[in-house]
Every structure is written in structure tokens, then in C-alpha cells.
Scaffold this active site. Structure first.
Site, PDB file in Angstrom:
ATOM      1  N   PRO A 153       0.835  -1.210   0.000  1.00 36.24           N
ATOM      2  CA  PRO A 153       0.000   0.000   0.000  1.00 36.24           C
ATOM      3  C   PRO A 153       0.870   1.262   0.000  1.00 36.24           C
ATOM      4  O   PRO A 153       1.874   1.332   0.711  1.00 36.24           O
ATOM      5  CB  PRO A 153      -0.787  -0.111   1.313  1.00 36.24           C
ATOM      6  CG  PRO A 153      -0.664  -1.539   1.728  1.00 36.24           C
ATOM      7  CD  PRO A 153       0.645  -2.011   1.210  1.00 36.24           C
ATOM      8  N   HIS A 154       0.473   2.254  -0.790  1.00 36.10           N
ATOM      9  CA  HIS A 154       1.195   3.525  -0.830  1.00 36.10           C
ATOM     10  C   HIS A 154       0.319   4.560  -1.514  1.00 36.10           C
ATOM     11  O   HIS A 154      -0.689   4.230  -2.142  1.00 36.10           O
ATOM     12  CB  HIS A 154       2.520   3.386  -1.589  1.00 36.10           C
ATOM     13  CG  HIS A 154       2.350   2.938  -3.008  1.00 36.10           C
ATOM     14  ND1 HIS A 154       2.160   1.613  -3.347  1.00 36.10           N
ATOM     15  CD2 HIS A 154       2.322   3.632  -4.177  1.00 36.10           C
ATOM     16  CE1 HIS A 154       2.035   1.502  -4.655  1.00 36.10           C
ATOM     17  NE2 HIS A 154       2.118   2.710  -5.184  1.00 36.10           N
ATOM     18  N   SER A 155       0.717   5.826  -1.391  1.00 43.22           N
ATOM     19  CA  SER A 155      -0.020   6.910  -2.037  1.00 43.22           C
ATOM     20  C   SER A 155       0.963   8.015  -2.377  1.00 43.22           C
ATOM     21  O   SER A 155       2.177   7.856  -2.222  1.00 43.22           O
ATOM     22  CB  SER A 155      -1.133   7.421  -1.116  1.00 43.22           C
ATOM     23  OG  SER A 155      -1.925   8.391  -1.786  1.00 43.22           O
TER      24      SER A 155
END
Length: 695
Positions: A615-617
Site C-alpha cells: 500500500p502507498h499513495s
């Protein structure tokens, strides 16, 4: 007294009126640069004992013997007038043997080969065995007939390709000069290499072709084309012709490249008394197709090729973003520029055109993470051309990606405006911009231009270029290579410090200090020494940027690794995995919400392989500093209904920008490329178990 080697060294310096770089002396003498400096120290001790001025080191230029000393040594008969004997290295001997075998008419006797490299029969025989191994990869063989001697067997195209590479090494990698007395004995091609008037004739012809076709030829590619033309003349004269199918000749005849090739060879017919058939014109047209174009134009492709290569480039860029966890703000512009670079790569691979590049090692050493990710996404191009892409091509594509990584939208404090002018194309330009902006705080490259588009009317403080010919009447011009070495960085910092420091007295002091140090000692790390001196002098105006790229083991620690048996859903998994980064202030709560929103909108793209999700943004969605955390869940978490989207490892990445996290992420990618490591992490029950795998 001086020994024979040091007499020869001081004699070489006495023959020159300008400074000579230590690497050139090293090549002349066949000794290391360290040995050169050691000998210079001993020579200076001897000169000092005779009360004579010492050999001087002129920073950035080389070593020079003062005129007073030169005159005294000449009068005393110290200097040697004996012609210096050059001794080939093993690689150089093999290069010479191949050139002789491919440029002499008929087979070559052992005696002639021995004379060419001035070595014994046993040494030459051993070198020939190594050459045979090299030729296997080129689909060539080295044969021997008792009655006539040695010769190379195989297709004419393969012979020319390998001859081109070895001639290029002889001229530009081994750095031989016209002063080496044996060159004229090797081949007529090498004679032309070192005759400036002949080179000028070919350079003008190449430049005219470059303009007509809108090519963007680097200095290296111009050299390669010059050698190709010399080889063509030599081989056609001896009736060694390339074979090309008539159907392909017909297709090539419809292109601008064929028309340009025809013009070039027409010009060469009279001075070299040679006629070139259609197959040779077609062969040259294929070589011209392999060079870069100044700007992307659809006319350079067939419609099918254009559609195919656009798709390949798009897939490469999208996968690079996914694997490197970055988002290119100007992705479409990157794809257009990368497409223009892929074109010559495609034709080089299609027609087996040799491509010589000596920046591969520099890219791998200085930007291993970018090279690694590029190597992974290059599979799309390999699938299209049905060939493995050599590292030379991967390195230049990595330059494109690397240059674009720093082009994110961010506020910066601009103190100096720079223009980058490059003869090597847009990819190299963007990489140079990245390197200089990373090196010097407050330096901002406002534009990049090709040498073709450069105009003197530009509003900048400095110009940075790869062309040694570029000058400007009022703006400082710095010439740099595509990949800056420590010495290049030190020189660049030096000049900026000298030109833009408010405390000019510090600049003068540093200048004097560095010259003194280099005069009496060999400096292993000039950048490190420069940084130390600047720190001591408390130079506030020219701050060096810290590298600041943490390793994987720096981010995954006791505090950021967690274990749990199960979670209710994937959202809870992301929230739980993010807690260590919230606690150490790497991220804000908005970042967690953004990661969840991304999966809701885009699907389970974060499951990079079965068993692991990342998960990342975007950094602006709540990242305070770079960070990474790992959550091992015993019962797999489902990110969709499909089995392939289940994960036991939830690794949250907080990227503060497009670059700082790349080293750690590249290490993680390499680690998980082996299934065994992935299974060990999934089976881990303690922090120590995880650290054993990642360390």
C-alpha cells in the site's frame, strides 16, 4: 640519480608545452596513475636536491615541467631521446590481432601477428585462443590453414560489426595517440584515424547527413559512423560485400535514409576509387536508422511500428511507476521522449547494429536502483523485438527514467538558474539536470536543449553542457560528462564556489589549499575532501545536498515490524500496518485514508505478487518523511475475490518524494524476486526472523 622509467617520464613531460593529465601519462608508460604520482614525487625530490623548480600540478589540467627545469635538464643531457616502447595489455593485443586479421588481404601468418603485437609465439597463440572465445558470441570463427595462416570465417555483417567495436576501442577506449610509432603498420584504417585532414573530410560529410535527416548524433555516434564508413571502403575494395535480400532493399529504397546513404557513398566514390552496389547503400541506410532523431516524428516509423512501440513504451512507463512506487507528473511527455529514444534502439536490435557505450558501469554504480527497475520493465521491449536487451541500451533508457524522477512539482528556493545543453539527447540532458540539482542546493535547471536548438540569447546564470565546443560571451559554461564522477563533481563545486560565493576570500583559500594537497598527495575522494573543506570554512552559500537514501534495513526495524494472526478485512490490514509510521511521525492519518481510497478506486493493484501487498499513495497526501513498515498476517488478507489478490505481508511505503525511497524499494524488490525469501517472511514469527531475511 633517476632510474630509466623516471627519466622516460620526465622526458615525456619535457616534450610537451602544455600540461599532461596523469591518466595519459599512465597510458603512455603502461603503469597505474598511483605509480605516476609516486614517480613524480621522487622526481620532485631529486629536482629539489638540485635546486630546480619542481613539476607543477595545474588543477583540472594536469602536470607540467617548468621551462627553467626543462632547459637545465636538456643542457645536462638528462633527458632521454630514445623512442619510448609501448607495451600492449592483453585486451589491446587481442584488439590488434583482430584488426590485422580483418584488414589484411587473405590469411595472416603467425610471424606477421607476432610482429604486430611484438610478443612471442606462445603469447600470441594464447591470445588467439581468447579471441576465438570472443568470436563465438559474434557467430564468427578463427580458422588456421598450414599453408597460408590464420583467417576469420563468418558472415560479412558479423565481421564488420566486431571490427567496428574493436576499432572503436583502439581509438577511443584505449586512448592511443598518433605518437605511438606502430600504428601505421597495423592497417590503413588506423592511418586515417590519426590524420586530422582525413577526419575533417568525413566529419563534414557526417554533419551534412545529420542535418538532412534531422538526426541527433552524439560525439560517440559520429565516431562510430566514421569508423563504419572506413570499414565499408576497406571491405568493398577487397570485394567483401554485404548480402541483403532484394525485398528488403526495395523497402529501404523508399526511405530518406537510403537517399542519404546513396549521397554519402556517391561522395566517397571518387576520392577512394570505389563503387558501392545497392546492397552496400542499403547496409549504410540501416546504420543511419539506428541513430537518434532530434525530435520525435511519426515519419521515422511505419504506422504499425509506431503503434507497437507506443504501446511498448506506455507499458514500460506504467510498470516502472508501479514497481518504483512513483508517479510521473509529466508521464505523456516522458513517453514521447522515450519513444524517440526507443526508435534507434529498436533498429539497432533489429539489424544487429553494434552500439558502444562506456557509461554502463557508471550508471550501475551511481544509480543502481534506477538501473534495476529499468532492467525489470525492459521485458516489454524484449518481448516485442524477441531479443535480450543489452545493458548498454538499458543504461540509456535508465537515464530517461532517472532524469524524469526529479521533475515532480515542488517548491524550491532558487538562487542560480541554469541551462543544460546536450549533444547526447533528451535522456542524457534530464539525467545531467538531476545530478547537478542534487549536488548543489539552490541550483535550478530552467530548461534543457539539444546542441541543435541552442541559442546564445538565454537568461540564465550558468550553462552546463556535454559539448567541449560550446562557448558563451558572458555566461559561464561548464563542460561535464553524462555521468559525473567524484572528480567531475568536485570540479563543478569548485567553479560554483569560486564564481558565486559572497566570501570570495574563502574560494581563493580553498583553491590554494586544493592545489597544494594535490601537488603532494594523491586524492582518492575529491568530493569528500571538498565537502570537508567547505564545512570547515562554514560556507553557507553553497550547501551540498545529502544523499539521504535509506537502506531497507534502516526502515524495517524492531519498531516498524508487526505480527498478527488475522484481520477482519483489507482496510483493517492497511490501518494496522500503518500504525508504526503514524507513531514515528512518518505519515499523517490522511495518508492512511488515501491508501485505502486508492484501492477502492483503482482495485487491488497494490498486490504486487501473491502473498505480498505494498500500500502507498502520493507524498502530498500526508507523508512527513520516508518510511516503511511490515505487517505479517498469519491468515491471508483478501484484496479481491481472486486468489491471486491474497496477501500475508502488508508492507506500507511512505515515499517523501520520487527518489528517496528507491534504494530501499529496489532492495525489497530484489529480495522478493526469490520465492524462498517471500516464503521465509510469510513464515516469520519474530522480528529477528524478518531481519535475518532482509539483512
Amino acid at each position: 640519480m633517476l632510474d630509466i622509467r623516471r627519466v622516460q617520464l620526465v622526458s615525456l613531460l619535457a616534450d610537451e608545452s602544455k600540461p599532461i593529465k596523469s591518466e595519459i601519462l599512465s597510458t603512455y608508460m603502461g603503469i597505474s596513475q598511483r605509480s605516476v604520482y609516486y614517480d613524480i614525487t621522487n622526481i620532485n625530490d631529486w629536482l629539489d636536491s638540485k635546486k630546480l623548480p619542481l613539476i607543477e600540478t595545474i588543477y583540472g589540467e594536469g602536470l607540467i615541467l617548468p621551462e627553467v627545469t626543462k632547459k637545465v635538464l636538456q643542457e645536462e643531457g638528462v633527458l632521454s631521446h630514445k623512442q619510448w616502447e609501448y607495451h600492449f595489455s592483453s585486451d589491446e593485443r587481442i584488439a590488434v590481432l583482430l584488426v590485422v586479421l580483418l584488414t589484411q588481404s587473405g590469411a595472416v601468418t603467425m610471424k606477421k601477428l607476432m610482429d604486430a603485437v611484438q610478443m612471442s609465439r606462445g603469447t600470441v597463440f594464447k591470445d588467439l585462443q581468447e579471441l576465438k572465445e570472443i568470436l563465438i558470441d559474434e557467430q564468427l570463427t578463427c580458422e588456421f590453414e598450414k599453408a597460408s595462416g590464420y583467417f576469420i570465417q563468418g558472415s560479412e555483417e558479423n565481421k564488420r560489426r566486431v571490427l567496428l567495436l574493436f576499432l572503436y576501442r583502439i581509438k577511443y577506449q584505449y586512448k592511443w595517440t598518433e605518437k605511438l610509432p606502430f600504428l601505421h603498420q597495423l592497417s590503413s584504417i588506423l592511418c586515417i584515424f590519426f590524420r586530422s585532414e582525413k577526419q575533417e573530410f568525413f566529419k563534414k560529410l557526417i554533419f551534412k547527413t545529420e542535418k538532412e535527416l534531422g538526426l541527433l548524433m552524439t560525439e560517440e555516434s559520429s565516431h562510430l559512423l566514421l569508423i563504419q564508413l572506413l570499414i565499408m571502403i576497406d571491405r568493398v575494395r577487397d570485394k567483401h560485400l554485404v548480402f541483403i535480400e532484394s525485398d528488403e532493399i526495395s523497402i529501404l529504397q523508399e526511405t530518406a535514409y537510403y537517399q542519404a546513404a546513396e549521397k554519402i557513398l556517391k561522395v566517397l566514390e571518387t576520392p577512394f576509387n570505389t563503387t558501392f552496389p545497392e546492397s552496400e547503400i542499403s547496409y549504410l541506410a540501416r546504420q543511419l536508422q539506428s541513430f537518434k532523431v532530434a525530435h520525435f516524428k511519426s515519419m521515422h516509423y511505419s504506422s504499425q511500428e509506431l503503434d507497437d512501440l507506443k504501446f511498448v513504451v506506455h507499458r514500460m512507463v506504467m510498470e516502472f511507476q508501479l514497481k518504483a512506487c512513483v508517479l510521473f507528473d509529466m508521464r505523456e511527455e516522458l513517453e514521447r521522449n522515450l519513444l524517440a529514444h526507443i526508435k534507434p534502439t529498436y533498429y539497432r536490435l533489429k539489424y544487429n547494429v553494434p552500439y558502444s557505450s562506456f557509461i554502463v558501469k557508471e550508471v550501475q554504480e551511481n544509480y543502481p536502483d534506477i538501473f534495476s527497475f529499468t532492467k525489470q520493465v525492459i521485458s516489454h521491449l524484449e518481448f516485442y523485438v524477441r531479443k535480450k536487451i543489452p545493458d548498454e541500451e538499458v543504461a540509456y533508457i535508465a537515464l530517461h527514467f532517472g532524469g524524469w524522477l526529479s521533475r515532480e512539482k515542488k517548491e524550491i528556493s532558487i538562487r542560480h538558474r541554469a541551462l543544460v545543453v546536450c549533444a547526447n539527447g533528451i535522456g542524457t540532458s534530464t539525467m545531467i539536470r538531476k545530478q547537478v540539482e542534487d549536488l548543489i542546493e539552490g541550483l535550478h535547471v530552467i530548461a534543457i536543449q539539444s546542441l541543435h536548438d541552442y541559442e546564445e540569447d538565454c537568461d540564465v546564470d550558468v550553462i552546463i553542457t556535454t559539448s567541449s565546443q560550446l562557448e558563451h560571451p558572458t555566461i559561464p559554461v561548464f563542460c561535464v560528462p553524462a555521468i559525473l564522477t567524484n572528480e567531475n563533481k568536485a570540479n563543478l563545486l569548485w567553479e560554483f564556489n569560486r564564481l558565486f560565493s559572497e566570501e570570495n576570500r574563502h574560494s581563493l583559500y580553498v583553491d590554494s589549499l586544493m592545489k597544494t594537497i594535490k601537488k603532494h598527495a594523491y586524492v582518492h575522494d575529491e568530493v569528500g575532501l571538498m565537502r570537508s573543506i567547505l564545512t570547515i570554512l562554514e560556507q553557507p552559500n553553497l550547501m551540498l545536498k545529502e544523499d539521504g537514501k535509506p537502506m531497507l534495513c534502516d526502515l524495517l526495524t524492531n519498531e516498524t515490524i508487526q505480527f498478527t494472526d488475522s484481520v477482519s478485512n483489507w482496510k483493517e490490514a492497511i490501518r494496522l500496518a500503518s500504525e508504526p509510521l503514524l507513531k514515528n511521525n512518518s505519515i499523517e492519518l490522511t495518508y492512511v485514508d488515501s491508501m485505502i481510497q486508492n484501492v477502492e478506486e483503482l482495485g487491488p493493484y497494490i498486490v504486487l505478487t501473491k502473498g505480498m501487498a505494498l500500500p502507498h499513495s502520493r507524498p502530498e497526501n500526508g507523508v512527513q518523511k520516508v518510511g516503511m513498515s511490515l505487517l505479517r498476517v498469519r491468515d491471508a488478507v483478501a484484496f479481491s475475490d481472486q486468489e491471486k489478490h491474497q496477501a500475508n505481508l502488508i508492507i506500507v511505503l511512505a515515499a517523501a518524494d520520487n527518489e528517496t525511497h528507491l534504494t530501499a524499494l529496489s532492495q525489497l524488490s530484489d529480495l522478493l524476486s526469490e520465492e524462498e525469501n517471500l516464503q521465509k517472511l510469510i513464515a516469520a514469527n519474530s522480528v529477528e526472523d524478518v531481519l535475518k531475511v532482509i539483512s
